[in-house]
Motif scaffolding. Structure first.
Motif, PDB file in Angstrom:
ATOM      1  N   LEU A 188     -13.821 -12.351  -8.367  1.00 25.75           N
ATOM      2  CA  LEU A 188     -14.068 -13.687  -8.900  1.00 25.75           C
ATOM      3  C   LEU A 188     -12.748 -14.281  -9.360  1.00 25.75           C
ATOM      4  CD1 LEU A 188     -17.290 -12.990 -10.967  1.00 25.75           C
ATOM      5  CD2 LEU A 188     -17.107 -13.862  -8.654  1.00 25.75           C
ATOM      6  N   SER A 189     -12.450 -15.489  -8.885  1.00 29.75           N
ATOM      7  CA  SER A 189     -11.126 -16.046  -9.159  1.00 29.75           C
ATOM      8  C   SER A 189     -11.137 -17.335  -9.965  1.00 29.75           C
ATOM      9  CB  SER A 189     -10.407 -16.299  -7.830  1.00 29.75           C
ATOM     10  OG  SER A 189     -11.127 -17.241  -7.070  1.00 29.75           O
ATOM     11  N   GLY A 190     -12.259 -17.850 -10.352  1.00 30.67           N
ATOM     12  CA  GLY A 190     -12.299 -19.098 -11.100  1.00 30.67           C
ATOM     13  C   GLY A 190     -13.546 -19.189 -11.934  1.00 30.67           C
ATOM     14  N   PRO A 191     -13.869 -20.370 -12.420  1.00 25.50           N
ATOM     15  CA  PRO A 191     -15.064 -20.523 -13.247  1.00 25.50           C
ATOM     16  C   PRO A 191     -16.329 -20.176 -12.469  1.00 25.50           C
ATOM     17  CG  PRO A 191     -13.916 -22.629 -12.982  1.00 25.50           C
ATOM     18  CD  PRO A 191     -13.155 -21.615 -12.220  1.00 25.50           C
ATOM     19  N   VAL A 192     -17.215 -19.432 -13.128  1.00 29.43           N
ATOM     20  CA  VAL A 192     -18.467 -19.018 -12.493  1.00 29.43           C
ATOM     21  C   VAL A 192     -19.616 -19.288 -13.456  1.00 29.43           C
ATOM     22  CG1 VAL A 192     -19.752 -17.109 -11.459  1.00 29.43           C
ATOM     23  CG2 VAL A 192     -17.277 -17.162 -11.273  1.00 29.43           C
ATOM     24  N   LEU A 193     -20.675 -19.881 -12.933  1.00 25.77           N
ATOM     25  CA  LEU A 193     -21.900 -20.090 -13.693  1.00 25.77           C
ATOM     26  C   LEU A 193     -22.837 -18.936 -13.373  1.00 25.77           C
ATOM     27  CD1 LEU A 193     -23.624 -22.063 -15.462  1.00 25.77           C
ATOM     28  CD2 LEU A 193     -24.466 -23.015 -13.302  1.00 25.77           C
ATOM     29  N   PHE A 194     -23.275 -18.213 -14.400  1.00 25.77           N
ATOM     30  CA  PHE A 194     -24.197 -17.091 -14.229  1.00 25.77           C
ATOM     31  C   PHE A 194     -25.559 -17.473 -14.799  1.00 25.77           C
ATOM     32  CE2 PHE A 194     -20.120 -14.833 -14.370  1.00 25.77           C
ATOM     33  CZ  PHE A 194     -20.252 -13.936 -13.322  1.00 25.77           C
ATOM     34  N   GLY A 195     -26.615 -17.219 -14.031  1.00 27.58           N
ATOM     35  CA  GLY A 195     -27.978 -17.439 -14.511  1.00 27.58           C
ATOM     36  C   GLY A 195     -28.786 -16.167 -14.330  1.00 27.58           C
ATOM     37  N   PHE A 196     -29.571 -15.816 -15.328  1.00 26.50           N
ATOM     38  CA  PHE A 196     -30.419 -14.620 -15.278  1.00 26.50           C
ATOM     39  C   PHE A 196     -31.860 -15.019 -15.533  1.00 26.50           C
ATOM     40  CE2 PHE A 196     -26.245 -13.027 -15.999  1.00 26.50           C
ATOM     41  CZ  PHE A 196     -26.211 -11.810 -15.343  1.00 26.50           C
ATOM     42  N   PHE A 197     -32.734 -14.617 -14.604  1.00 29.16           N
ATOM     43  CA  PHE A 197     -34.135 -14.995 -14.667  1.00 29.16           C
ATOM     44  C   PHE A 197     -35.006 -13.779 -14.351  1.00 29.16           C
ATOM     45  CE2 PHE A 197     -31.598 -18.587 -13.356  1.00 29.16           C
ATOM     46  CZ  PHE A 197     -32.000 -19.581 -14.235  1.00 29.16           C
ATOM     47  N   SER A 198     -36.261 -13.851 -14.789  1.00 31.42           N
ATOM     48  CA  SER A 198     -37.226 -12.811 -14.473  1.00 31.42           C
ATOM     49  C   SER A 198     -38.521 -13.487 -14.048  1.00 31.42           C
ATOM     50  CB  SER A 198     -37.480 -11.926 -15.704  1.00 31.42           C
ATOM     51  OG  SER A 198     -38.540 -11.039 -15.446  1.00 31.42           O
ATOM     52  N   PRO A 199     -39.144 -13.021 -12.973  1.00 35.18           N
ATOM     53  CA  PRO A 199     -40.381 -13.654 -12.507  1.00 35.18           C
ATOM     54  C   PRO A 199     -41.549 -13.470 -13.474  1.00 35.18           C
ATOM     55  CG  PRO A 199     -39.764 -11.822 -11.070  1.00 35.18           C
ATOM     56  CD  PRO A 199     -38.681 -11.972 -12.078  1.00 35.18           C
ATOM     57  N   THR A 200     -41.440 -12.551 -14.430  1.00 35.93           N
ATOM     58  CA  THR A 200     -42.515 -12.333 -15.394  1.00 35.93           C
ATOM     59  C   THR A 200     -42.318 -13.140 -16.671  1.00 35.93           C
ATOM     60  OG1 THR A 200     -41.369 -10.411 -16.319  1.00 35.93           O
ATOM     61  CG2 THR A 200     -42.948 -10.001 -14.531  1.00 35.93           C
ATOM     62  N   CYS A 201     -41.300 -13.979 -16.711  1.00 40.47           N
ATOM     63  CA  CYS A 201     -40.925 -14.734 -17.916  1.00 40.47           C
ATOM     64  C   CYS A 201     -41.347 -16.190 -17.760  1.00 40.47           C
ATOM     65  CB  CYS A 201     -39.410 -14.576 -18.093  1.00 40.47           C
ATOM     66  SG  CYS A 201     -38.583 -15.837 -19.020  1.00 40.47           S
ATOM     67  N   GLU A 202     -42.263 -16.652 -18.623  1.00 38.94           N
ATOM     68  CA  GLU A 202     -42.729 -18.041 -18.552  1.00 38.94           C
ATOM     69  C   GLU A 202     -41.605 -19.050 -18.803  1.00 38.94           C
ATOM     70  OE1 GLU A 202     -45.507 -19.568 -17.440  1.00 38.94           O
ATOM     71  OE2 GLU A 202     -46.057 -17.567 -16.794  1.00 38.94           O
ATOM     72  N   PRO A 203     -40.748 -18.843 -19.833  1.00 35.44           N
ATOM     73  CA  PRO A 203     -39.645 -19.798 -20.023  1.00 35.44           C
ATOM     74  C   PRO A 203     -38.714 -19.866 -18.808  1.00 35.44           C
ATOM     75  CG  PRO A 203     -39.948 -18.497 -22.007  1.00 35.44           C
ATOM     76  CD  PRO A 203     -40.829 -17.902 -20.953  1.00 35.44           C
ATOM     77  N   CYS A 204     -38.596 -18.759 -18.058  1.00 28.49           N
ATOM     78  CA  CYS A 204     -37.753 -18.760 -16.853  1.00 28.49           C
ATOM     79  C   CYS A 204     -38.306 -19.729 -15.814  1.00 28.49           C
ATOM     80  CB  CYS A 204     -37.672 -17.366 -16.250  1.00 28.49           C
ATOM     81  SG  CYS A 204     -36.792 -16.174 -17.269  1.00 28.49           S
ATOM     82  N   LYS A 205     -39.620 -19.754 -15.679  1.00 29.47           N
ATOM     83  CA  LYS A 205     -40.251 -20.653 -14.712  1.00 29.47           C
ATOM     84  C   LYS A 205     -40.003 -22.109 -15.085  1.00 29.47           C
ATOM     85  CE  LYS A 205     -43.711 -17.194 -13.642  1.00 29.47           C
ATOM     86  NZ  LYS A 205     -45.079 -16.731 -13.860  1.00 29.47           N
TER      87      LYS A 205
END
Length: 189
Positions: A70-87
């Motif tokens: 990775l050489s620059g700015p990176v946006l990371f997102g973490f989600f779970s299919p069992t998580c209502e707020p993720c949906k």
């Protein structure tokens, strides 16, 4: 007079029952407050300024994904299919990621859970991000200290060349705040 006495007794009984139930609710709220206080003491992901751990994994398309590349700015997102707020947060993340100056190459989304259950998330995220599917405790989640979902962080290289979290609470409702002058991130060689 006997009717009045019966009504007063009934009202008194209802008030006593209401008082007992209210005290029970207050007790439960105190227990929940203590539990939440214990959880809030531990961060749910790396905080701004902390170094991202090393990871070596592959995306769902088989592309290598290694922290050293990775050489620059990176946006990371973490989600779970069992998580209502993720949906609820997933469409906002997709729209936000679509506006990233580096495009898909500067966004990494990790779906934590069973690959079959993650397919809907993967389909939506693949349009705007490199997508990794892993079980809990996988390489990506461990590297960024993820203990709650959804989590959205931004990382970049510091002056010493270390990959560090620069924003541990990315507001998906705001514009990306990055100019098109930013150098896009290369996730793979």
């Amino acid at each position: 007079m006997p009717v009045l006495i019966a009504v007063v007794a009934l009202v008194g009984t209802l008030c006593t029952l209401n008082l007992v139930l209210t005290l029970g609710v207050v007790k439960r709220l105190r227990e929940h407050t203590e539990l939440l206080g214990a959880v809030q003491g531990d961060p749910v992901h790396l905080e701004a300024g902390q170094e991202v751990g090393e990871f070596d994994t592959a995306t769902v398309l088989g592309e290598p994904l290694v922290s050293d590349l990775l050489s620059g700015p990176v946006l990371f997102g973490f989600f779970s299919p069992t998580c209502e707020p993720c949906k609820d947060k997933l469409p906002r993340f997709v729209e936000y990621a679509r506006q990233e100056p580096g495009g898909r190459s500067s966004v990494v989304a990790t779906v934590v859970g069973d690959a079959g259950a993650a397919s809907g998330f993967v389909a939506e995220l693949s349009r705007v991000a490199h997508v990794v599917v892993e079980e809990s405790g996988g390489a990506m989640g461990t590297a960024l200290g993820i203990r709650a979902f959804p989590s959205v962080l931004r990382a970049d290289r510091d002056a010493d060349g270390r990959l560090v979290v620069v924003d541990d609470d990315v507001a998906l409702s705001r514009p990306t705040g990055r100019t098109s002058q930013s150098s896009p991130t290369s996730l793979t060689k």
